[in-house]
Design a protein around this motif. Structure first.
Motif, PDB file in Angstrom:
ATOM      1  N   LYS A   1      -9.234  98.137  53.531  1.00 27.19           N
ATOM      2  CA  LYS A   1      -8.615  96.828  53.316  1.00 27.19           C
ATOM      3  C   LYS A   1      -7.105  96.894  53.544  1.00 27.19           C
ATOM      4  O   LYS A   1      -6.525  95.994  54.154  1.00 27.19           O
ATOM      5  CB  LYS A   1      -8.925  96.314  51.910  1.00 27.19           C
ATOM      6  N   ILE A   2      -6.468  97.957  53.067  1.00 27.36           N
ATOM      7  CA  ILE A   2      -5.021  98.104  53.268  1.00 27.36           C
ATOM      8  C   ILE A   2      -4.701  98.156  54.758  1.00 27.36           C
ATOM      9  O   ILE A   2      -3.723  97.564  55.211  1.00 27.36           O
ATOM     10  CB  ILE A   2      -4.490  99.347  52.528  1.00 27.36           C
ATOM     11  N   MET A   3      -5.520  98.842  55.524  1.00 28.52           N
ATOM     12  CA  MET A   3      -5.271  98.915  56.968  1.00 28.52           C
ATOM     13  C   MET A   3      -5.468  97.557  57.633  1.00 28.52           C
ATOM     14  O   MET A   3      -4.809  97.249  58.622  1.00 28.52           O
ATOM     15  CB  MET A   3      -6.172  99.968  57.611  1.00 28.52           C
ATOM     16  N   ILE A   4      -6.321  96.726  57.071  1.00 27.08           N
ATOM     17  CA  ILE A   4      -6.591  95.402  57.640  1.00 27.08           C
ATOM     18  C   ILE A   4      -5.508  94.401  57.243  1.00 27.08           C
ATOM     19  O   ILE A   4      -4.957  93.707  58.100  1.00 27.08           O
ATOM     20  CB  ILE A   4      -7.975  94.879  57.199  1.00 27.08           C
ATOM     21  N   VAL A   5      -5.203  94.302  55.932  1.00 24.56           N
ATOM     22  CA  VAL A   5      -4.301  93.249  55.445  1.00 24.56           C
ATOM     23  C   VAL A   5      -2.927  93.763  55.027  1.00 24.56           C
ATOM     24  O   VAL A   5      -2.040  92.978  54.711  1.00 24.56           O
ATOM     25  CB  VAL A   5      -4.932  92.460  54.272  1.00 24.56           C
ATOM     26  N   GLY A   6      -2.747  95.069  54.992  1.00 28.23           N
ATOM     27  CA  GLY A   6      -1.482  95.638  54.558  1.00 28.23           C
ATOM     28  C   GLY A   6      -1.478  95.898  53.059  1.00 28.23           C
ATOM     29  O   GLY A   6      -2.468  95.675  52.369  1.00 28.23           O
ATOM     30  N   GLN A   7      -0.337  96.375  52.564  1.00 32.63           N
ATOM     31  CA  GLN A   7      -0.191  96.712  51.135  1.00 32.63           C
ATOM     32  C   GLN A   7       1.202  96.305  50.688  1.00 32.63           C
ATOM     33  O   GLN A   7       2.182  96.588  51.372  1.00 32.63           O
ATOM     34  CB  GLN A   7      -0.398  98.215  50.917  1.00 32.63           C
TER      35      GLN A   7
END
Length: 137
Positions: free
Chosen positions: A76-82
């Motif tokens: 999810k972090i790779m998809i939407v960022g952090q």
């Protein structure tokens, strides 16, 4: 006769297991090689060449408890960022990572590379797993 059958069954299972493991190992190695190329072009500036990150700025990926604890979260972090505070290996980080913009294969490849490098050891990440998380985001 019964012992021969049992021996044959054990050998058949062992052969199938070995073949599956060999195929899976080859797939992981290929994905890691592809992921390393993407990592070197996209991630290395912040997470550095050995995944060590930059102290107090960008968290390490090497031997990272945060990375290895929750695969879906990493996808999810790779998809939407952090954004916001996270704790990695007992240290707090409060920065921003933008979405990578990678497709599902690219994300799987990078995660296979970072989750199996620098002291990390993880199961293979598949495109289907990334697709499933992307659908939930």
């Amino acid at each position: 006769m019964k012992n021969t059958f049992i021996l044959f069954a054990v050998l058949a299972v062992a052969t199938i297991s070995f073949s599956f493991t060999t195929v899976q190992d080859a797939a992981l190695k290929k994905s890691m090689a592809d992921g390393k190329s993407v990592y070197e072009g996209l991630c290395i500036a912040c997470h550095m060449n050995e995944g060590q990150g930059i102290a107090n700025v960008f968290p390490p990926l090497a031997k990272s408890d945060f990375l290895m604890k929750d695969l879906d979260r990493s996808i999810k972090i790779m998809i939407v960022g952090q954004q916001g505070e996270i704790t990695v290996n007992g240290k707090k980080y409060n920065g921003v990572m933008p979405p990578t913009g990678l497709d599902d294969k690219g994300i799987a490849d990078v995660l296979n590379y970072v989750r199996n490098s620098w002291g990390n050891k993880g199961d293979i990440v598949t495109v289907a797993q990334v697709t499933k998380v992307r659908a939930k985001k």
